[in-house]
Scaffold this motif. Sequence first.
Motif, mmCIF file in Angstrom:
data_model
loop_
_atom_site.group_PDB
_atom_site.id
_atom_site.type_symbol
_atom_site.label_atom_id
_atom_site.label_comp_id
_atom_site.label_asym_id
_atom_site.label_seq_id
_atom_site.Cartn_x
_atom_site.Cartn_y
_atom_site.Cartn_z
ATOM 1 N N TRP A 383 77.800 104.009 -17.246
ATOM 2 C CA TRP A 383 78.397 103.627 -18.540
ATOM 3 C C TRP A 383 77.822 104.489 -19.649
ATOM 4 N N ALA A 384 78.634 104.598 -20.735
ATOM 5 C CA ALA A 384 78.175 105.232 -21.987
ATOM 6 C C ALA A 384 78.814 104.475 -23.153
ATOM 7 N N VAL A 385 78.018 104.100 -24.153
ATOM 8 C CA VAL A 385 78.490 103.321 -25.316
ATOM 9 C C VAL A 385 77.961 103.995 -26.578
ATOM 10 N N GLY A 386 78.835 104.117 -27.630
ATOM 11 C CA GLY A 386 78.426 104.729 -28.898
ATOM 12 C C GLY A 386 79.152 104.089 -30.078
ATOM 13 N N ASN A 387 78.547 104.178 -31.286
ATOM 14 C CA ASN A 387 79.125 103.585 -32.505
ATOM 15 C C ASN A 387 78.941 104.559 -33.650
ATOM 16 N N ALA A 391 74.445 104.133 -33.007
ATOM 17 C CA ALA A 391 73.783 103.574 -31.821
ATOM 18 C C ALA A 391 74.452 104.169 -30.585
ATOM 19 N N ALA A 392 73.701 104.377 -29.533
ATOM 20 C CA ALA A 392 74.233 104.955 -28.296
ATOM 21 C C ALA A 392 73.441 104.415 -27.103
ATOM 22 N N SER A 440 82.918 103.027 -29.338
ATOM 23 C CA SER A 440 83.525 103.823 -28.265
ATOM 24 C C SER A 440 82.745 103.575 -26.965
ATOM 25 N N TRP A 441 83.454 103.565 -25.863
ATOM 26 C CA TRP A 441 82.789 103.338 -24.573
ATOM 27 C C TRP A 441 83.520 104.112 -23.457
ATOM 28 N N ALA A 442 82.809 104.344 -22.377
ATOM 29 C CA ALA A 442 83.390 105.049 -21.215
ATOM 30 C C ALA A 442 82.627 104.629 -19.955
ATOM 31 N N ALA A 443 83.350 104.569 -18.839
ATOM 32 C CA ALA A 443 82.759 104.232 -17.522
ATOM 33 C C ALA A 443 83.283 105.226 -16.483
ATOM 34 N N VAL A 444 82.402 105.666 -15.600
ATOM 35 C CA VAL A 444 82.749 106.618 -14.543
ATOM 36 C C VAL A 444 82.355 106.006 -13.191
ATOM 37 N N VAL A 445 83.314 106.014 -12.282
ATOM 38 C CA VAL A 445 83.083 105.511 -10.922
ATOM 39 C C VAL A 445 83.058 106.710 -9.963
ATOM 40 N N ASP A 446 81.949 106.839 -9.192
ATOM 41 C CA ASP A 446 81.806 107.901 -8.177
ATOM 42 C C ASP A 446 81.766 107.252 -6.791
ATOM 43 N N ALA A 447 82.595 107.785 -5.885
ATOM 44 C CA ALA A 447 82.641 107.264 -4.510
ATOM 45 C C ALA A 447 82.808 108.432 -3.533
ATOM 46 N N LEU A 448 82.083 108.357 -2.422
ATOM 47 C CA LEU A 448 82.134 109.443 -1.424
ATOM 48 C C LEU A 448 81.759 108.872 -0.053
#
Length: 705
Positions: A383-387, A391-392, A440-448
């Motif tokens: 996850w990544a969150v920012g304002n 704040a981050a 603002s926010w973002a999420a990244v899913v990694d699968a292998l």
Amino acid sequence: MTPSPAPRARGVGGRAALAVLHWPVCATLLAAALWASSASAQPRPPLQGPQLTPNYREADIRVVADQVQQVIGRPIIIDPRVRAQVTVLSNAPMSPDAFYKLFQSALEVHGFVALDSGTAIEIVPDANARFGEGDDYISQAIVLQNIGAAQLVPILRPLLPQSAHLAAHPASNALIVADRPQNIERMMRLIRRMDTAGTADIEVIALENAAADEVVRMLSSLNQAAQAAGGTPPVQVIADTRTNSVLLSGASQSRLQYKALIAHLDTPSAQGGNTQVIYLKYADAMDLASKLQAQFGTSGGSGGGAAKPPAGAPAGEGAGATGPVTIWADAGTNALVINAPERVRQDMMSVIKQIDIPRLQVAVDAIIVELTQQKSAELGVTWAVGNNGKAAGLTNYSGTTGGIVQLGTAVNGSNGTPSPNLIRDGLTLAVGKIAENGLSWAAVVDALAGDADTNIVSTPHIVTLDNEEAEIKVGQEVPFVTGQFTNTGATNGAVNPFQTIQRQQVGTRLKITPQINEGNGVKLTIEQETSSIAGGSSGAVDLVTNTRTITTSVFVNDGDVLVLGGLLDDHMQQNEQRVPGIGKVPGLGWLFRARKSEHDKSNLMVFIRPTILHNEADARFKTGEKYSYIQEIQRQMAASPVKLLKDEKQPLLPPLPPGPEESIQQPGAPGPQGPSDPTAAPQNSAAPPAGAKPAQSPADGGQPH
């Protein structure tokens, strides 16, 4: 049969007929009385009576015996096995005694014999004659004085009839003979001639210049030639290498001839005195020269020395047995030049003959099998969150999976240039909301998930002589960085960075030393190494190699397969990274953690198979087997035309040259053929001998040979 001159009766209608006896009764009674009165007297007097002319055609032997009984006047007992048809043709009259002997001859022709037991005459088969009684078949024991009884049995047995019995009794040195008296008397005359005291004596002839074994070899050749030509009886010749003497045994006249030859041969050499050149066939002259000098020269290989006389030699014998010993080798001709006294040279020749022999060869096939299975799985959420910069916050699990940090670095890159190679393998899925004002926010899913299987079979093959070390290497030389230098901090001077590199061999290496024993086994001293480059290792500054080494000594029978060793490895690794606290919450914790699991299984086995090549045929078979295998692969490749170059042809190995036996063509066999079509069927000129199985490669599903 009729009394002379009565006419003879003939058979009528093809049926066998007998001549009828027209005897006066008085004559018959007189003959019977004479026989009975003289039965006990020895020897039996001849029968008296009128002259007879016997004439039989296919007559039953029992009927003939009945008429003989009437003539001789004695009882005749006939064995039930006595059955035959007798034909006797005679035009001259004969006495009753001659008639009886003629009857005995007719019995012998048909395999029967008449035994006189005193009171009656027994007619039995020859095979049973030896068990009868009487003077017609006797048993005799003949004691020998000068010759072995067992030696005469194979000589005398062919001279006796099949019904006779001949055996030797070694304890008493006697012959046991059972046969007719006349045959036994004939055998006794022969035995008396052979059983005489031998006149052969033994003489010992000491040699001064020649070698005893060489003289015996030449005399034995003459001995065999004289015997084959039917000349004088051979003389037995034996060499005593310890005293350099020749022993002669035989007739006096023959020994005199051989003594004259030995005296002529035992003369000083006219080709260079004590110097002799010996050309070696199999041994190495340089190596053998130093060893002989160390053994026979007191100076131990410095080029000369005095040879010591043999222990116990007479004081005056040193002139012919001592002196300087010099041995040197000519590498160009692989020859030894020896300067030494005769007796020392003889000892050297004995040693050289036993060392300079062809050694067997050993073909060694190693089988290296490596099987690996790899499974891996990765799953993580970052996850990544920012304002607006106030704040981050973010999560990153670099030890397990990629994440939002790696994705951002790949997008922005270096100096604003994107770097797609920074994106991790597998699935990368991003969701989020980017707002100019506000949160603002973002999420990244990694699968292998990954699976990898490896099946490697290496079959190095090597041939070497017995007790000779051999090594085969198949691999690559890989460069490894061992050091580097830079002067980026210097203010003056040119910048000239450099690196030092060392190359290391990576591949398969096999080193063996075989030793063949007296039986059918081989002792092998083995050093086997297999190395490869690892796919990648975290934290390594350079390439990483995997090395597997076996050093051992084993004993294997010819053609058997033995496992040298192996490794069974099962490796499981699990890794988890999470946010403290919330990462353990059931359900929700999946959004704040990353997991990685790896399972590696490795199976490594090394086998060895030695094959002893006893002769040229074995070596040629092994060569033809491998040669045919490579030719077959080339023919399969040549079956398809060369892409884009249709006029070109695939290169092919030439046919294997024929061996010594195969080079002689049979009459009518086809001669050499011209160049064959690469796509044609394989020729059998390079194929293994009949009955051999074709070689197969592990890649074709067969077992390596």
